[in-house]
Design a protein around this motif. Structure first.
Motif, PDB file in Angstrom:
ATOM      1  N   SER A 292      -4.609 -11.802  -6.921  1.00 54.73           N
ATOM      2  CA  SER A 292      -5.889 -11.333  -6.372  1.00 54.73           C
ATOM      3  C   SER A 292      -5.635 -10.043  -5.609  1.00 54.73           C
ATOM      4  N   GLY A 293      -6.643  -9.194  -5.548  1.00 53.84           N
ATOM      5  CA  GLY A 293      -6.561  -7.973  -4.735  1.00 53.84           C
ATOM      6  C   GLY A 293      -5.343  -7.146  -5.099  1.00 53.84           C
ATOM      7  N   THR A 294      -4.551  -6.820  -4.087  1.00 50.28           N
ATOM      8  CA  THR A 294      -3.353  -6.007  -4.302  1.00 50.28           C
ATOM      9  C   THR A 294      -2.402  -6.673  -5.296  1.00 50.28           C
ATOM     10  N   SER A 295      -2.255  -7.980  -5.187  1.00 51.35           N
ATOM     11  CA  SER A 295      -1.320  -8.677  -6.080  1.00 51.35           C
ATOM     12  C   SER A 295      -1.793  -8.597  -7.532  1.00 51.35           C
ATOM     13  N   SER A 339       1.699 -13.361  -5.330  1.00 50.18           N
ATOM     14  CA  SER A 339       0.917 -13.525  -4.097  1.00 50.18           C
ATOM     15  C   SER A 339       1.815 -13.298  -2.885  1.00 50.18           C
ATOM     16  N   GLN A 340       1.340 -12.524  -1.940  1.00 44.21           N
ATOM     17  CA  GLN A 340       2.087 -12.356  -0.688  1.00 44.21           C
ATOM     18  C   GLN A 340       2.145 -13.684   0.045  1.00 44.21           C
ATOM     19  N   SER A 341       0.953 -14.241   0.306  1.00 44.12           N
ATOM     20  CA  SER A 341       0.865 -15.439   1.150  1.00 44.12           C
ATOM     21  C   SER A 341       1.260 -16.713   0.418  1.00 44.12           C
ATOM     22  N   SER A 344      -3.466 -18.035  -1.417  1.00 42.60           N
ATOM     23  CA  SER A 344      -4.800 -17.618  -1.880  1.00 42.60           C
ATOM     24  C   SER A 344      -5.387 -18.705  -2.766  1.00 42.60           C
ATOM     25  N   VAL A 347      -5.645 -18.017  -6.494  1.00 42.28           N
ATOM     26  CA  VAL A 347      -4.363 -18.040  -7.220  1.00 42.28           C
ATOM     27  C   VAL A 347      -3.940 -19.497  -7.457  1.00 42.28           C
ATOM     28  N   VAL A 390      -3.493  -6.806   7.877  1.00 39.29           N
ATOM     29  CA  VAL A 390      -4.263  -7.509   6.850  1.00 39.29           C
ATOM     30  C   VAL A 390      -4.124  -6.816   5.491  1.00 39.29           C
ATOM     31  N   ALA A 391      -4.073  -5.493   5.483  1.00 40.90           N
ATOM     32  CA  ALA A 391      -3.915  -4.789   4.211  1.00 40.90           C
ATOM     33  C   ALA A 391      -2.466  -4.922   3.725  1.00 40.90           C
ATOM     34  N   ALA A 392      -2.315  -5.272   2.466  1.00 35.24           N
ATOM     35  CA  ALA A 392      -0.971  -5.417   1.894  1.00 35.24           C
ATOM     36  C   ALA A 392      -0.337  -4.043   1.721  1.00 35.24           C
ATOM     37  N   LEU A 466      -8.613   0.230  -2.943  1.00 34.38           N
ATOM     38  CA  LEU A 466      -8.664  -1.003  -2.145  1.00 34.38           C
ATOM     39  C   LEU A 466      -8.219  -0.720  -0.700  1.00 34.38           C
ATOM     40  N   LYS A 467      -7.127   0.036  -0.551  1.00 35.33           N
ATOM     41  CA  LYS A 467      -6.625   0.357   0.792  1.00 35.33           C
ATOM     42  C   LYS A 467      -7.668   1.157   1.570  1.00 35.33           C
ATOM     43  N   GLU A 470     -10.629  -1.072   2.651  1.00 33.92           N
ATOM     44  CA  GLU A 470     -10.263  -2.001   3.728  1.00 33.92           C
ATOM     45  C   GLU A 470     -10.070  -1.304   5.066  1.00 33.92           C
ATOM     46  N   VAL A 583      -6.702 -15.588   1.910  1.00 32.03           N
ATOM     47  CA  VAL A 583      -8.037 -16.135   1.680  1.00 32.03           C
ATOM     48  C   VAL A 583      -7.890 -17.522   1.065  1.00 32.03           C
TER      49      VAL A 583
HETATM   50  C1  F6R Z   1      -5.375  -5.967   0.054  1.00 30.18           C
HETATM   51  C2  F6R Z   1      -5.133  -7.341   0.391  1.00 30.18           C
HETATM   52  C3  F6R Z   1      -5.787  -8.407  -0.407  1.00 30.18           C
HETATM   53  C4  F6R Z   1      -4.707  -9.377  -0.918  1.00 30.18           C
HETATM   54  C5  F6R Z   1      -5.353 -10.541  -1.671  1.00 30.18           C
HETATM   55  C6  F6R Z   1      -4.306 -11.478  -2.242  1.00 30.18           C
HETATM   56  O1  F6R Z   1      -4.749  -5.098   0.944  1.00 30.18           O
HETATM   57  O2  F6R Z   1      -4.386  -7.619   1.291  1.00 30.18           O
HETATM   58  O3  F6R Z   1      -6.527  -7.874  -1.458  1.00 30.18           O
HETATM   59  O4  F6R Z   1      -3.841  -8.668  -1.737  1.00 30.18           O
HETATM   60  O5  F6R Z   1      -6.196 -11.254  -0.808  1.00 30.18           O
HETATM   61  O6  F6R Z   1      -3.508 -12.018  -1.253  1.00 30.18           O
HETATM   62  P1  F6R Z   1      -2.121 -12.734  -1.601  1.00 30.18           P
HETATM   63  O7  F6R Z   1      -1.229 -11.696  -2.170  1.00 30.18           O
HETATM   64  O8  F6R Z   1      -1.657 -13.279  -0.305  1.00 30.18           O
HETATM   65  O9  F6R Z   1      -2.446 -13.800  -2.614  1.00 30.18           O
END
Ligand code: F6R
Length: 586
Positions: A292-295, A339-341, A344, A347, A390-392, A466-467, A470, A583
């Protein structure tokens, strides 16, 4: 998404809770509150705003007592108001709760409780938990029975901590994170280890569908059938404690500047996982890549490098879309989930769909204790340390490095990438920010920015947009270069800025032509390139690097540009309005 915290110990709880909430603020930051128990009485303070703002207004940290709960909110049900902020007391004031997640049947439960005489002060779904607990406790007079009954009545996904007026704490987990911190003489309940890492690095990651009772320096964990269950204590990496800004004005700036190092650390010590991933890819019927998003932007780049460098076809899928199109996934394929987190919700839903189709899951993830890491057959860690802004930023470049390493492996190391040299070139970009800072000033009063790129540079255009959205709240849109004449050219006039991603690769001359076409319509051009051109009104120079590395070379200065533009616009770069770091709701 919200953060919840609880403390039971020998120290005064409120200052510890406030500190923990500050560190977890990335999870949600529109309101905050704390409740403590002292002499069999619950006291509570809360308000809207960031932790430090509310604390200086109402002094959350002066509440008495050695037991307490706290919360930072990211509004889902009901506006950002004092009444909707947590903790929520039950009608009797004898129980207070904090909750993260969504109670899906709250309307039904609320009207049942209202018919029985309960009243509600907030618009939240969470407040029903407090009153349901009160009702069940009045019937059973037993905390364990109360929790069991309550979790059997609520539907949705949640983690909550409840505090009773005699100082007992109870916390339940269902599809939202909940961790117990085990100290010398005290216990913590928290959404993230950051909530207690200053006090202990012993953590128990609670299983889904379990609850914990905490009383008089002991705790017991049960499943939702009421059976006592065992647990393992995990030593949490002390590096989580690095989640401080240090000398940087913001976490986002710190994280941008960490990239020369995180690029080198990405996927470090995961040789086996990368090898296994390459093996799965070689033998897979189909390869899907989701995020999602950056990922998701990383997934778009993955598709391109897999086809360009190793002739392997892969399909990027936006995680949030898959549930509407699950038949896309063919049996016995592989899903690479980025995914960073690792939390999500979209995901995790995509993973569920892929598992149903008997697919293997490869997780590329920063948090190795996350749900994604637990669900995946192979896990590759981003290893970039906690990302609080918050921004990746650094997690995106770490994702790209890992994807490059997988491609390198698939090419039997025929593609060689010198990451040391590359990391140095990223340092050089970051060491000279003055030009980028000046360009950031120019964006202060702009309402529309377009970012144009072709081929592999197009996902960087969408990531840049996106950056900008945000961090600066400027309307920003990525445009695939070749599509300019098919519509977007109509938007170009002297009021807009266009960032042209124009490295000296195979897209260079076509993109330069697009830049000229745009300039002829009066728009201002910011060229991001290793080659200077008179068409650029502003030039952001990127290092000459091997073609595969251009995406990272481009995004780093754009992250910095966006950060400085955010400062000009007086927005908070770490905590953009209305957003949360991960999220966990759909
Ligand atoms: C953009 C951002 C979001 C995340 C997205 C997915 O800067 O931070 O778009 O990339 O919510 O989050 P993860 O990677 O944690 O699944």
């Amino acid at each position: 998404m919200c953060s919840i915290i609880g403390y039971y110990g020998n120290e005064i709880a409120a200052p510890i809770l406030v500190k923990g909430l500050k560190r977890m603020e990335y999870r949600g930051y529109d309101s905050v509150g704390v409740a403590t128990e002292s002499e069999n009485q619950i006291e509570l303070k809360k308000g809207t705003g960031k932790v430090s703002e509310v604390n200086s207004k109402v002094q959350l940290d002066t509440l008495p007592g050695k037991v307490g709960i706290g919360h930072t909110r990211w509004a889902t049900h009901g506006k950002v108001t004092d009444a909707n902020a947590h903790p929520h007391p039950s009608n009797s004031g004898k129980i207070a709760i904090v909750h993260n997640g969504i109670i899906e049947n709250f309307e039904e439960l609320k009207s049942q409780l209202e018919n029985e005489g309960y009243s509600f002060k907030s618009e939240t779904d969470s407040e029903i938990i407090a009153n349901l607990l009160q009702k069940n406790y009045e019937q059973t007079n037993d905390v364990k029975e109360t929790i069991l009954k309550t979790v059997s009545q609520i539907k949705g996904h949640y983690a909550f901590v409840a505090m009773f007026e005699d100082g007992q704490l109870a916390a339940a987990r269902f599809h939202e994170p909940l961790i117990i911190g085990v100290g010398q003489d005290d216990f913590f309940l928290s959404s993230d280890v950051l909530g207690f890492i200053e006090y202990t690095d012993d953590a128990i990651y609670m299983e889904n569908g379990t609850f914990v009772l905490l009383d008089k320096n002991k705790f017991q964990i049960f499943n939702f059938e009421g059976e006592h269950i065992g647990y393992g204590i995990t030593k949490v990496s002390k590096e989580f404690g690095d989640a401080y800004k240090g000398d940087y004005a913001h976490f986002t700036l710190k994280e941008i500047y960490e990239q020369p190092e995180t690029i080198l650390k990405a996927g470090e010590k995961t040789f086996d996982a990368i090898e296994n991933t390459a093996d799965y890819i070689r033998h897979a019927k189909n390869i899907y890549i989701t995020g999602s998003g950056t990922s998701y932007n990383s997934a778009l780049i993955a598709k391109q490098i897999l086809s360009k460098y190793v002739k392997i076809k892969a399909e990027p899928i936006m995680s949030s879309e898959l549930q509407f199109n699950p038949e896309t996934i063919e049996e016995n394929s592989i899903l690479i989930a980025i995914s960073q987190s690792g939390e999500s919700a979209d995901v995790l839903e995509a993973i569920k769909i892929a598992k149903k189709a008997n697919c293997k899951i490869i997780g590329i993830v920063n948090l190795l204790t996350s749900s994604l890491a637990r669900e995946a057959d192979v896990v590759i860690g981003l290893n970039c340390g906690p990302e609080i802004g918050v921004a990746a930023t650094k997690s995106f470049t770490a994702q790209l490095v890992i994807l490059y390493k997988i491609v390198q492996r698939l090419s039997n190391n025929e593609i060689t990438i010198n990451f040391d040299e590359f990391s140095e070139s990223v340092s050089k970009t970051l060491d000279n920010p003055s030009n980028i800072k000046e360009i950031g000033k120019e964006l202060k009063d702009i309402s529309d920015i377009y970012i144009l790129g072709r081929g592999i540079n197009y996902p960087i255009a969408t990531e840049s947009a996106l950056k900008l959205k945000e961090l600066t709240y400027i309307h920003a849109e990525g445009i695939p270069g070749g599509e300019l004449k098919h519509g977007p050219l109509a938007l170009m006039d002297s009021n807009v800025f266009v960032i042209i991603l124009n490295p000296n690769d195979s897209t260079y001359s076509d993109t330069l032509t697009s830049a000229r076409e745009i300039k002829a319509r009066g728009a201002k051009i910011i060229g991001v390139s290793d080659v200077k051109s008179d068409v650029y009104d502003y030039w952001i120079e990127i290092p000459k690097v091997s073609e595969v590395l251009y995406p990272i070379s481009e995004i780093v200065p754009i992250q910095l540009l966006t950060y400085y533009a955010a400062l000009e616009k007086n927005t908070d770069p770490d905590y953009p309005r209305n957003l949360a770091k991960s999220v966990t709701v759909k």
